[in-house]
Design a protein around this motif. Structure first.
Motif, PDB file in Angstrom:
ATOM      1  N   LYS A 240       0.836  -1.198   0.000  1.00  0.00           N
ATOM      2  CA  LYS A 240       0.000   0.000   0.000  1.00  0.00           C
ATOM      3  C   LYS A 240       0.870   1.248   0.000  1.00  0.00           C
ATOM      4  O   LYS A 240       1.851   1.334   0.742  1.00  0.00           O
ATOM      5  N   PRO A 241       0.558   2.252  -0.828  1.00  0.00           N
ATOM      6  CA  PRO A 241       1.448   3.411  -0.977  1.00  0.00           C
ATOM      7  C   PRO A 241       1.552   4.255   0.290  1.00  0.00           C
ATOM      8  O   PRO A 241       0.624   4.322   1.099  1.00  0.00           O
ATOM      9  N   PHE A 242       2.699   4.902   0.428  1.00  0.00           N
ATOM     10  CA  PHE A 242       2.933   5.878   1.488  1.00  0.00           C
ATOM     11  C   PHE A 242       2.797   7.284   0.914  1.00  0.00           C
ATOM     12  O   PHE A 242       3.178   7.535  -0.233  1.00  0.00           O
ATOM     13  N   ALA A 243       2.309   8.208   1.735  1.00  0.00           N
ATOM     14  CA  ALA A 243       2.335   9.622   1.365  1.00  0.00           C
ATOM     15  C   ALA A 243       3.685  10.209   1.749  1.00  0.00           C
ATOM     16  O   ALA A 243       4.370   9.717   2.652  1.00  0.00           O
ATOM     17  N   ARG A 251       9.118  22.829  -3.954  1.00  0.00           N
ATOM     18  CA  ARG A 251       9.783  21.525  -4.016  1.00  0.00           C
ATOM     19  C   ARG A 251       8.896  20.421  -4.591  1.00  0.00           C
ATOM     20  O   ARG A 251       9.368  19.313  -4.822  1.00  0.00           O
ATOM     21  N   VAL A 252       7.629  20.708  -4.775  1.00  0.00           N
ATOM     22  CA  VAL A 252       6.723  19.676  -5.284  1.00  0.00           C
ATOM     23  C   VAL A 252       7.190  19.158  -6.641  1.00  0.00           C
ATOM     24  O   VAL A 252       7.152  17.955  -6.926  1.00  0.00           O
ATOM     25  N   SER A 253       7.659  20.059  -7.487  1.00  0.00           N
ATOM     26  CA  SER A 253       8.055  19.661  -8.842  1.00  0.00           C
ATOM     27  C   SER A 253       9.260  18.734  -8.862  1.00  0.00           C
ATOM     28  O   SER A 253       9.537  18.098  -9.873  1.00  0.00           O
ATOM     29  N   ASP A 254       9.988  18.615  -7.734  1.00  0.00           N
ATOM     30  CA  ASP A 254      11.110  17.680  -7.665  1.00  0.00           C
ATOM     31  C   ASP A 254      10.644  16.231  -7.719  1.00  0.00           C
ATOM     32  O   ASP A 254      11.390  15.346  -8.146  1.00  0.00           O
ATOM     33  N   ILE A 255       9.413  15.991  -7.255  1.00  0.00           N
ATOM     34  CA  ILE A 255       8.960  14.604  -7.125  1.00  0.00           C
ATOM     35  C   ILE A 255       7.672  14.297  -7.880  1.00  0.00           C
ATOM     36  O   ILE A 255       7.303  13.128  -8.024  1.00  0.00           O
ATOM     37  N   ALA A 256       6.960  15.324  -8.350  1.00  0.00           N
ATOM     38  CA  ALA A 256       5.657  15.075  -8.967  1.00  0.00           C
ATOM     39  C   ALA A 256       5.279  16.210  -9.898  1.00  0.00           C
ATOM     40  O   ALA A 256       5.851  17.307  -9.844  1.00  0.00           O
ATOM     41  N   GLU A 257       4.292  15.932 -10.755  1.00  0.00           N
ATOM     42  CA  GLU A 257       3.724  16.952 -11.631  1.00  0.00           C
ATOM     43  C   GLU A 257       2.408  17.418 -11.029  1.00  0.00           C
ATOM     44  O   GLU A 257       1.581  16.604 -10.631  1.00  0.00           O
ATOM     45  N   ALA A 258       2.210  18.740 -10.974  1.00  0.00           N
ATOM     46  CA  ALA A 258       0.994  19.282 -10.362  1.00  0.00           C
ATOM     47  C   ALA A 258       0.478  20.449 -11.181  1.00  0.00           C
ATOM     48  O   ALA A 258       1.254  21.306 -11.615  1.00  0.00           O
ATOM     49  N   VAL A 274      -2.475  15.233  -1.451  1.00  0.00           N
ATOM     50  CA  VAL A 274      -3.023  15.362  -2.802  1.00  0.00           C
ATOM     51  C   VAL A 274      -2.336  14.344  -3.705  1.00  0.00           C
ATOM     52  O   VAL A 274      -1.107  14.268  -3.738  1.00  0.00           O
ATOM     53  N   LEU A 275      -3.128  13.553  -4.419  1.00  0.00           N
ATOM     54  CA  LEU A 275      -2.568  12.568  -5.348  1.00  0.00           C
ATOM     55  C   LEU A 275      -2.074  13.275  -6.599  1.00  0.00           C
ATOM     56  O   LEU A 275      -2.840  13.973  -7.277  1.00  0.00           O
ATOM     57  N   LEU A 276      -0.796  13.070  -6.929  1.00  0.00           N
ATOM     58  CA  LEU A 276      -0.167  13.719  -8.076  1.00  0.00           C
ATOM     59  C   LEU A 276       0.544  12.682  -8.938  1.00  0.00           C
ATOM     60  O   LEU A 276       0.936  11.620  -8.450  1.00  0.00           O
ATOM     61  N   SER A 277       0.730  13.008 -10.204  1.00  0.00           N
ATOM     62  CA  SER A 277       1.498  12.145 -11.100  1.00  0.00           C
ATOM     63  C   SER A 277       2.952  12.145 -10.653  1.00  0.00           C
ATOM     64  O   SER A 277       3.590  13.192 -10.539  1.00  0.00           O
ATOM     65  N   SER A 278       3.490  10.966 -10.421  1.00  0.00           N
ATOM     66  CA  SER A 278       4.823  10.849  -9.846  1.00  0.00           C
ATOM     67  C   SER A 278       5.912  11.042 -10.887  1.00  0.00           C
ATOM     68  O   SER A 278       5.777  10.620 -12.035  1.00  0.00           O
ATOM     69  N   CYS A 279       7.016  11.692 -10.460  1.00  0.00           N
ATOM     70  CA  CYS A 279       8.207  11.821 -11.307  1.00  0.00           C
ATOM     71  C   CYS A 279       9.252  10.760 -10.968  1.00  0.00           C
ATOM     72  O   CYS A 279      10.350  10.766 -11.532  1.00  0.00           O
ATOM     73  N   VAL A 295       1.115  13.543  -1.967  1.00  0.00           N
ATOM     74  CA  VAL A 295       2.062  14.575  -1.547  1.00  0.00           C
ATOM     75  C   VAL A 295       1.356  15.554  -0.622  1.00  0.00           C
ATOM     76  O   VAL A 295       0.189  15.904  -0.848  1.00  0.00           O
ATOM     77  N   MET A 296       2.055  16.009   0.393  1.00  0.00           N
ATOM     78  CA  MET A 296       1.502  17.020   1.290  1.00  0.00           C
ATOM     79  C   MET A 296       2.591  18.006   1.690  1.00  0.00           C
ATOM     80  O   MET A 296       3.791  17.710   1.588  1.00  0.00           O
ATOM     81  N   LEU A 297       2.160  19.176   2.142  1.00  0.00           N
ATOM     82  CA  LEU A 297       3.056  20.187   2.688  1.00  0.00           C
ATOM     83  C   LEU A 297       2.997  20.124   4.217  1.00  0.00           C
ATOM     84  O   LEU A 297       2.071  19.538   4.789  1.00  0.00           O
TER      85      LEU A 297
END
Length: 751
Positions: A240-243, A251-258, A274-279, A295-297
C-alpha cells in the motif's frame, strides 16, 4: 438578513451562525465596531455569535460584517433586529452564553504565515516553539471536548497561561485574542525530544514516530529505499502506498507533476494529501506499481521545524528533504493518539518515539484528495475538513448513521445540517470498534444532539449494524448502494427522481446477494433496482476478493475457456481446483464492478493477488496511457450490462498490459454511459447520480460524467464526501431522516 431602520441612536441585535467560534471572530467584531464608533458587546453563544451595536453607523457595521471576516470563519446566516437603545458608551467582549447548542467547532488549520514568521524569528518569544498558534491556525476539533469553544472546554485548560500569553489572550487587538490553543515555551506543551534529535534520526535512515495534530505519524527519509522497506516490514504494509511530505510548494516539482488546482489544494489551510502524477524521484518502495503519489506540505509547526533542521544539517541540500508521513498504526488498526499506547505499540516500529503533553480528544487522519476534471474529489475526508457540515435541502429529524464496515464514518443530522465524522477506518478489530464508539460519543457531545433514530447497513454481521441494534433507538436499515446514491443526492440538495449508477466493490442486496454494479431509480426515501452488471461467479467466496486470479478464472470459465486456468495461473497452488468449483452449481456470484477490475488486472498479468483493498484496480489504472473503446465490447439485455465481448478481447495474445488497461477503462466507461442513457430514455429521468468506490478511478470519474453530459444528461458526482464507503453514513442519514419525517407527517395527518 432583515433590514434595520436608521435613527438618531440605533441599537441592533445581530445573531451570526456558522463557523464563527475559535476563528478570531469576536476580536474582528470588536475592531469593526471601534472603526464605526459603536458601543455594545459581542459574545459567543449556543447558536453562534451574538452582537449588539449602538450608534449612528450601526447599519454600516452590519453591511461590512460579512465582507472582512477572518480567514477560517464561515458565515451561514445573519439575523438583525432593532432593540431599545441603552446609551452605552463603549464596546466590549463578553463571556459565553450557555444553552442548547446549534453552533459548531471548526476544523484544524495549518500553521499560518504570521506564526511561521515568528517561529523562525530569533527576537520572538515563540522562536522555534513547536506549538505556536493563533486565531488563524492550529488545532481546533482535535482538542475540543465540547462547545462553546472556550479554553476551559479544551485540553488546553491543563496549561495555565503565563503573563505574556494572558496579555495577548485578553487583548482584542491581538490575533491571539481568545485563541484557545495559544501557548509559549514558558507555559505550553513540550516535546519529549529535541528537534535536532528528530532530524538526525531521519537523516540517519531511522524511523521516527511523532505526535501530530490528529494523531501519531511515522516519518522516514522518502529517498532511502532501505528505510522505506524497513517501515513496510515493521508496519506490516507490504504494498500500500505511502504519502510523502515536502517542505514547500516550490519543491513539489522535484517529485511530482501538479497543475494549478492541485497546487492550490496543497497550499490550502486544510493541508490534505493530494494525489499527483509521480516523477519517480523517490524510493521505489514508496508507491509500488502506481503512477501517482500522495504529496503534502507541512501542517504543524513541528513539521516546519523538522525540515528546517534537516536543511541546516545539510540533508539533501541539492533537492531538498522529502519524508514519508504516514499514519502511526499497525495495518488495519486505528490511528494512535494516546502517549502510553504509542510508547507501547510503536516500539517495534519506530526507532524514536516523540511524544508531547497536549492531549488529542478526536483522532483525525490526514485527508486525501485528488483532482478530477479540475475539481477536488475526496478519497479520505478527515483532518482539515471535519467537522465542517454539509448543508441539507431542508431541516430533518436528528439521526445518527453508523456507516459500513470499511472506511468507516458516522453522520449526525442537526436541523438542516449533516455532520460527517472524520475517517475512522475499518471495523474488523477491537481497537477499530473502540475508535468508532469514541467518535460517536465525541461528535454527539460536541454537537449537543440526542438522535431520535439510528441508520445502518442492511448487512447483519457488520460491527456498525450490531452497535445500532444494541443501542435501543429506533432503527432504519438502508441498502448499501442506495446509501451511496443518497449521499450524493443529499449533498447536492437534489429534489425529484434521479437515476443512480453505483459502481462499487461489495454490498448486501435488498433481497440478499452480493451487489456492486447497480443501476437504481431513486426518489425521496425510496429506491428501485432497474439494472445491474451481469453476475460473475466468485470461486472461493470472499477469497476471490483478495485473489484476483480467481475472478479472472471465472471470466475464463464464462467464456468457455476454463481449461486455460491452470496454465495462466500456474503459480497459484489452487489453480487446478478452481475449475471444479466453477462447475459446481449454486456457487457464490456477484454483480460487483470492483471484481471486474480485479479480473482484468489478473488476465493482463498485472496483479494476481492483492495485499490491500483496491490494489489490483489501482495498478491497472496506473498503466492507462490513453483510453480506447472496443466497438460492440458490451451488451445490454433487460437492464443487465455484460462486458463479455471486452473480456474476450483482453485475453487475446496480441494485447499487452498497457493496451489492455486503456481498452478496459475506455470500453467500461462507454458501456456505462450507454447503459445510463438507455435507462434515461425509458424512465424519462435525466439526472444521474454517480457514486461507489470505483469512482475513485480517475479515468472512470472523468469519462463517465463527460459521456453523460454529452448524452444530454445531468451528472451529479460526490464533492463533499468520498464516493467510497467514507460517504455511506451521509446517505444512510438522509434516507432515514426522510423516512422518519414521512412517518411523522403521516401520523399527524391521520390524527
Amino acid at each position: 438578513m432583515s433590514a434595520a431602520t436608521t435613527c438618531d441612536r440605533t441599537r441592533l441585535r445581530v445573531r451570526v451562525t456558522g463557523a464563527v467560534q475559535g476563528v478570531g471572530f469576536r476580536p474582528y467584531v470588536y475592531r469593526l465596531a471601534v472603526r464605526y464608533g459603536l458601543a455594545g458587546f459581542v459574545i459567543n453563544g449556543p447558536e453562534g455569535v451574538t452582537i449588539e451595536v449602538e450608534g449612528d453607523r450601526a447599519s454600516d457595521f452590519v453591511a461590512t460584517l460579512p465582507l472582512e471576516a477572518p480567514p477560517l470563519a464561515r458565515i451561514d446566516h445573519i439575523c438583525v433586529r432593532e432593540t431599545a437603545a441603552l446609551e452605552a458608551k463603549e464596546f466590549s467582549i463578553g463571556t459565553s452564553e450557555a444553552g442548547k447548542l446549534s453552533t459548531q467547532i471548526v476544523a484544524d488549520a495549518a500553521a499560518c504565515q504570521q506564526c511561521l514568521s515568528e517561529l523562525f524569528d530569533p527576537e520572538s518569544r515563540h522562536y522555534l516553539y513547536p506549538f505556536i498558534s493563533c486565531c488563524h491556525c492550529g488545532p481546533r476539533y482535535t482538542i475540543a471536548e465540547r462547545l462553546p469553544y472556550d479554553r476551559r472546554n479544551t485540553v488546553m485548560r491543563a496549561f495555565r497561561l503565563c503573563a505574556a500569553c494572558a496579555a495577548e489572550y485578553a487583548d482584542p487587538a491581538s490575533r491571539r485574542f481568545h485563541a484557545e490553543a495559544i501557548a509559549c515555551p514558558a507555559c505550553g506543551p513540550r516535546l519529549s525530544h529535541g528537534i535536532s534529535a528528530i532530524a538526525a534520526a531521519i537523516a540517519g535512515g531511522q524511523i521516527v514516530a511523532i505526535k501530530g495534530l490528529g494523531g501519531y505519524q511515522l516519518l522516514c527519509d522518502a529517498r532511502n529505499q532501505d528505510a522505506v522497506q524497513r517501515l513496510r516490514r515493521r508496519k506490516q504494509r507490504l504494498q500500500k502506498p505511502f504519502a510523502v511530505m515536502v517542505d514547500s510548494i516550490e519543491r513539489v516539482s522535484d517529485i511530482a507533476e501538479a497543475n494549478a488546482p492541485e497546487l492550490a489544494l496543497l497550499e490550502s489551510v486544510a493541508r490534505p494529501i493530494v494525489l499527483l502524477s509521480s516523477c519517480n524521484n523517490l524510493a521505489p518502495a514508496i508507491a509500488p506499481g502506481l503512477s501517482r503519489v500522495g504529496v503534502m506540505l507541512p501542517v504543524a509547526p513541528l513539521h516546519h521545524l523538522i525540515f528546517h533542521a534537516l536543511r541546516s544539517a545539510g540533508a539533501c541540500v541539492r533537492t531538498g528533504p522529502v519524508i514519508v508521513a504516514t499514519s502511526a498504526n499497525l495495518c488495519g488498526e486505528p490511528l494512535l493518539i494516546d502517549n502510553a499506547q504509542a510508547l507501547r505499540r510503536l516500539k517495534g516500529i519506530s526507532d524514536l518515539i516523540v511524544t508531547h503533553d497536549r492531549d488529542i480528544v478526536a483522532r483525525a487522519d490526514d485527508s486525501v484528495v485528488s483532482v478530477v476534471a479540475g475539481r477536488p474529489r475526496f478519497i479520505r475526508r478527515a483532518r482539515g475538513y471535519v467537522p465542517e457540515p454539509i448543508r441539507l435541502a431542508k431541516s430533518v429529524p436528528s439521526v445518527l448513521a453508523v456507516g459500513g464496515a470499511l472506511k468507516s464514518t458516522v453522520t449526525i443530522t442537526r436541523d438542516n445540517q449533516a455532520f460527517v465524522s472524520q475517517h475512522i477506518g475499518d471495523l474488523d478489530t477491537a481497537e477499530g470498534i473502540r475508535a468508532f464508539e469514541e467518535t460517536i460519543r465525541h461528535l454527539t457531545s460536541s454537537l449537543d444532539v440526542e438522535p431520535v433514530a439510528m441508520a445502518h447497513d442492511l448487512h447483519p454481521d457488520m460491527a456498525s449494524t450490531r452497535f445500532a441494534e444494541a443501542n435501543g433507538r429506533a432503527l432504519v436499515a438502508v441498502q448499501h448502494h442506495h446509501a451511496h446514491a443518497a449521499a450524493v443526492i443529499a449533498e447536492h440538495g437534489h429534489a425529484g427522481p434521479a437515476l443512480a449508477l453505483v459502481l462499487d466493490g461489495h454490498g448486501l442486496g435488498s433481497e440478499g446477494g452480493n451487489w456492486g454494479g447497480e443501476l437504481l431509480l431513486c426518489e425521496g426515501a425510496g429506491c428501485q433496482r432497474i439494472g445491474h452488471l451481469a453476475p460473475l461467479q466468485m470461486p472461493g467466496g470472499d477469497r476471490a476478493v483478495r485473489e484476483p486470479w480467481r475472478m479472472a478464472s471465472a471470466v475464463l470459465h464464462g467464456l468457455g475457456r476454463g481449461d486455460e486456468i491452470g496454465l495462466r495461473f500456474a503459480a497459484q497452488r489452487q489453480a487446478g481446483c478452481v475449475l471444479a468449483l466453477l462447475e459446481q452449481p449454486g456457487g457464490a456470484t456477484t454483480t460487483s464492478a470492483g471484481r471486474l477490475f480485479d479480473a482484468a488486472a489478473a488476465l493482463l498479468g498485472i496483479a494476481s493477488l492483492q495485499s490491500y483493498e483496491g490494489e489490483a484496480a489501482m495498478k491497472l489504472e496506473a498503466l492507462v496511457r490513453r483510453t480506447a473503446i472496443l466497438e460492440a465490447g458490451w451488451t445490454i439485455d433487460g437492464g443487465v450490462l455484460s462486458l463479455r465481448p471486452l473480456f474476450a478481447r483482453l485475453i487475446a495474445d496480441d494485447i499487452d498490459a498497457v493496451g489492455g488497461a486503456g481498452l478496459f477503462h475506455g470500453t467500461f466507461a462507454a458501456a456505462c454511459v450507454d447503459w445510463v442513457a438507455r435507462s434515461a430514455r425509458t424512465t424519462g429521468v435525466n439526472t444521474v447520480v454517480l457514486s461507489g468506490g470505483c469512482f475513485l478511478n480517475a479515468a472512470l470519474a472523468d469519462e463517465i460524467p463527460r459521456g453523460c453530459s454529452a448524452a444530454g444528461l445531468t451528472p451529479l458526482v460526490p464533492r463533499r464526501v468520498p464516493p467510497n464507503d467514507g460517504g455511506l453514513s451521509l446517505g444512510q442519514a438522509w434516507i432515514a431522516a426522510l423516512q422518519i419525517a414521512q412517518q411523522s407527517s403521516a401520523r399527524g395527518g391521520s390524527a
